[in-house]
Design a protein around this motif. Structure first.
Motif, mmCIF file in Angstrom:
data_model
loop_
_atom_site.group_PDB
_atom_site.id
_atom_site.type_symbol
_atom_site.label_atom_id
_atom_site.label_comp_id
_atom_site.label_asym_id
_atom_site.label_seq_id
_atom_site.Cartn_x
_atom_site.Cartn_y
_atom_site.Cartn_z
ATOM 1 N N ALA A 149 0.830 -1.211 0.000
ATOM 2 C CA ALA A 149 0.000 0.000 0.000
ATOM 3 C C ALA A 149 0.861 1.257 0.000
ATOM 4 C CB ALA A 149 -0.926 -0.019 1.211
ATOM 5 N N PHE A 150 1.854 1.310 0.896
ATOM 6 C CA PHE A 150 2.705 2.502 0.963
ATOM 7 C C PHE A 150 3.610 2.604 -0.258
ATOM 8 C CE2 PHE A 150 1.280 2.744 5.283
ATOM 9 C CZ PHE A 150 1.427 4.086 5.625
ATOM 10 N N GLY A 151 4.032 1.463 -0.810
ATOM 11 C CA GLY A 151 4.818 1.506 -2.039
ATOM 12 C C GLY A 151 4.017 2.083 -3.184
ATOM 13 N N THR A 152 2.768 1.654 -3.324
ATOM 14 C CA THR A 152 1.905 2.183 -4.373
ATOM 15 C C THR A 152 1.672 3.681 -4.184
ATOM 16 O OG1 THR A 152 0.788 0.042 -4.539
ATOM 17 C CG2 THR A 152 -0.347 1.949 -5.468
ATOM 18 N N TYR A 153 1.436 4.085 -2.946
ATOM 19 C CA TYR A 153 1.199 5.503 -2.662
ATOM 20 C C TYR A 153 2.411 6.355 -3.042
ATOM 21 C CZ TYR A 153 0.964 9.784 0.111
ATOM 22 O OH TYR A 153 1.003 11.090 0.520
ATOM 23 N N ASN A 154 3.602 5.927 -2.662
ATOM 24 C CA ASN A 154 4.800 6.724 -2.934
ATOM 25 C C ASN A 154 5.178 6.718 -4.406
ATOM 26 O OD1 ASN A 154 6.251 7.856 -0.366
ATOM 27 N ND2 ASN A 154 5.425 5.878 0.257
ATOM 28 N N GLY B 132 8.848 9.632 8.556
ATOM 29 C CA GLY B 132 7.768 10.393 7.939
ATOM 30 C C GLY B 132 7.798 10.422 6.435
ATOM 31 N N TRP B 133 8.919 10.053 5.821
ATOM 32 C CA TRP B 133 9.019 10.096 4.362
ATOM 33 C C TRP B 133 7.981 9.190 3.718
ATOM 34 C CZ3 TRP B 133 9.940 6.632 0.432
ATOM 35 C CH2 TRP B 133 10.273 7.162 -0.813
ATOM 36 N N GLY C 178 -0.549 11.058 10.218
ATOM 37 C CA GLY C 178 -0.193 9.698 9.833
ATOM 38 C C GLY C 178 -1.243 9.027 8.964
ATOM 39 N N VAL C 179 -2.362 9.696 8.770
ATOM 40 C CA VAL C 179 -3.434 9.164 7.927
ATOM 41 C C VAL C 179 -3.428 9.932 6.613
ATOM 42 C CG1 VAL C 179 -5.907 8.759 7.705
ATOM 43 C CG2 VAL C 179 -4.809 8.565 9.945
ATOM 44 N N ILE C 180 -3.243 9.239 5.522
ATOM 45 C CA ILE C 180 -3.106 9.874 4.218
ATOM 46 C C ILE C 180 -4.283 9.482 3.345
ATOM 47 C CG2 ILE C 180 -1.488 10.320 2.344
ATOM 48 C CD1 ILE C 180 0.402 8.443 4.182
ATOM 49 N N TYR D 144 -6.618 -2.775 -0.853
ATOM 50 C CA TYR D 144 -7.279 -2.530 0.434
ATOM 51 C C TYR D 144 -7.265 -1.040 0.774
ATOM 52 C CZ TYR D 144 -8.344 -3.240 5.424
ATOM 53 O OH TYR D 144 -8.905 -3.208 6.677
ATOM 54 N N ALA D 145 -6.151 -0.370 0.491
ATOM 55 C CA ALA D 145 -6.034 1.051 0.801
ATOM 56 C C ALA D 145 -6.800 1.921 -0.182
ATOM 57 C CB ALA D 145 -4.558 1.459 0.819
ATOM 58 N N TYR D 146 -6.748 1.579 -1.470
ATOM 59 C CA TYR D 146 -7.320 2.458 -2.492
ATOM 60 C C TYR D 146 -8.778 2.136 -2.813
ATOM 61 C CZ TYR D 146 -2.914 4.757 -3.593
ATOM 62 O OH TYR D 146 -1.775 5.522 -3.514
ATOM 63 N N MET D 147 -9.129 0.864 -2.803
ATOM 64 C CA MET D 147 -10.480 0.480 -3.202
ATOM 65 C C MET D 147 -11.436 0.355 -2.022
ATOM 66 S SD MET D 147 -10.373 0.189 -6.540
ATOM 67 C CE MET D 147 -9.235 1.589 -6.536
ATOM 68 N N TYR D 148 -10.905 0.123 -0.816
ATOM 69 C CA TYR D 148 -11.775 -0.117 0.339
ATOM 70 C C TYR D 148 -11.668 0.990 1.378
ATOM 71 C CZ TYR D 148 -13.809 -2.420 4.425
ATOM 72 O OH TYR D 148 -14.558 -2.697 5.526
ATOM 73 N N LEU D 149 -10.479 1.182 1.966
ATOM 74 C CA LEU D 149 -10.343 2.181 3.027
ATOM 75 C C LEU D 149 -10.421 3.607 2.502
ATOM 76 C CD1 LEU D 149 -7.461 0.662 5.233
ATOM 77 C CD2 LEU D 149 -9.919 0.585 5.646
ATOM 78 N N GLY D 150 -9.767 3.847 1.385
ATOM 79 C CA GLY D 150 -9.661 5.218 0.878
ATOM 80 C C GLY D 150 -8.549 6.000 1.525
ATOM 81 N N THR D 151 -7.834 5.388 2.465
ATOM 82 C CA THR D 151 -6.708 6.021 3.144
ATOM 83 C C THR D 151 -5.542 5.047 3.196
ATOM 84 O OG1 THR D 151 -7.482 5.270 5.322
ATOM 85 C CG2 THR D 151 -8.198 7.460 4.584
#
Length: 355
Positions: free
Chosen positions: A88-93, A152-153, A161-163, A247-254
């Motif tokens: 999830a964090f790899g995709t976000y960055n 924090g990077w 901490g919630v993006i 899970y982060a992009y399609m479900y949580l949104g964060t």
């Protein structure tokens, strides 16, 4: 009578080694996919799409990743949620720091990052196994979440901490509606599930199962334990990483570390235990069981049964019944719910004659 392979002749090795060699299985799979892709988006409401179907697909993919490692390769892991967090964090960055990065490519790269981390934490499997390996992977769960919170990077120095996850746009199509999110999730999960189905039937899958059954004998017949075990960790972590991104992009949104805690790792482990260890279908059956059972219990206790049970007791009874059913299935059918489906197919092959 209806599920009989008599008269279905295979003229080549390729025809005999298909993913679905029996014609009834092919028809059933095509019918199921047609229903999921063409019918469900039009008949399901927002609640069923966003709160039930999308989580079942995502958790099923994560359980499939863990099943590859635990069910087929015999390596116990308790860090599935941590590898989901890496994806999830790899995709976000990747989407944040590279302009114009396509979402599907970012998911793929996030999964590869999770695979690299999985290889790193899979190194102890070369020396230890069983309970001690589970403890080593449990350390990965705490360490990865700590790194994501400490530095924090990874969260773009967000104070909370919630993006908020970026908007998903593929070929000019905006995937904001529940129907579009469901279709995208279903497409990714279907492709990866078919790849996994084909993989476990190949020489790679046979090597995993040989190591699972007896690693010493596997090494004697020429299977390289180091490569086989690390390959299983890499592919398993890749699947979990892709599931984490969905899970982060399609479900949580964060995108937040707390969304991938230890409870999620245990939930994924329970999915493969209930659904069936070493079964592709069992991963999705277990995910559906874990997601749907609390919903059904909640409806039951807040409906007719709730009128006779106090509210505080009802909330606790849901957990009690949930745990009791898990124990019941483990005792009655330790091979999981997928084994019940196999038994039903075997009886259909002989029906109406006695077994």
């Amino acid at each position: 009578m209806f599920y009989r392979e008599a008269g279905q002749f295979k003229a080549s090795y390729q025809a005999d080694s298909r993913i679905f060699p029996i014609r009834q299985d092919q028809i059933g799979f095509v019918a199921l996919m047609a229903f999921l892709f063409l019918v469900v988006p039009f008949i399901a409401n927002q609640y069923w799409l966003q709160a039930v179907l999308i989580p079942v697909l995502i958790f099923g993919l994560a359980a499939l990743g863990l099943n590859i490692l635990t069910g087929y390769a015999g390596q116990l892991s308790l860090g599935s949620a941590a590898f989901m967090a890496v994806g999830a964090f790899g995709t976000y960055n990747f989407m944040l720091r590279i302009d114009g990065m396509p979402f599907l490519v970012a998911i793929l790269l996030g999964g590869l990052c999770a695979a690299a981390v999985g290889i790193l934490f899979g190194l102890p499997s070369l020396r230890i196994k069983g309970f001690y390996l589970a403890v080593a992977t449990l350390a990965a769960q705490f360490f990865i979440v700590w790194v994501l919170v400490k530095f924090g990077w990874f969260s773009n120095y967000s104070s909370s901490g919630v993006i908020t996850a970026q908007r998903v746009n593929i070929l000019g199509i905006d995937f904001r509606s529940p129907e579009m999110k469901y279709l995208l999730t279903l497409t990714v999960v279907t492709v990866l599930a078919l790849l996994a189905k084909n993989m476990v039937r190949s020489s790679t899958g046979r090597k995993w199962m040989a190591v699972r059954d007896m690693d010493v004998a596997a090494e004697v017949i020429g299977i390289r334990l180091m490569r086989t075990k690390l390959q299983a960790f890499a592919i398993s972590s890749f699947y979990c990483g892709v599931a984490g991104a969905l899970y982060a992009y399609m479900y949580l949104g964060t995108v937040e570390p707390e969304g991938f805690n230890l409870d999620l790792s245990f939930k994924i482990l329970f999915m493969i235990i209930i659904g069936g260890v070493g079964s592709i279908m069992g991963s999705f059956i277990g995910a559906a069981f874990i997601v749907l059972l609390p919903v059904l219990l909640n409806v039951a206790f807040h409906g007719s049964i709730g009128a006779f049970v106090p509210a505080d007791l009802a909330s606790n009874m849901e957990l009690i019944i949930f745990g009791s059913l898990i124990i019941f299935f483990l005792i009655v059918e330790p091979h999981g719910l997928a084994r019940l489906w196999q038994l039903a197919k075997e009886k259909l092959r002989l029906w109406p004659f006695p077994h």
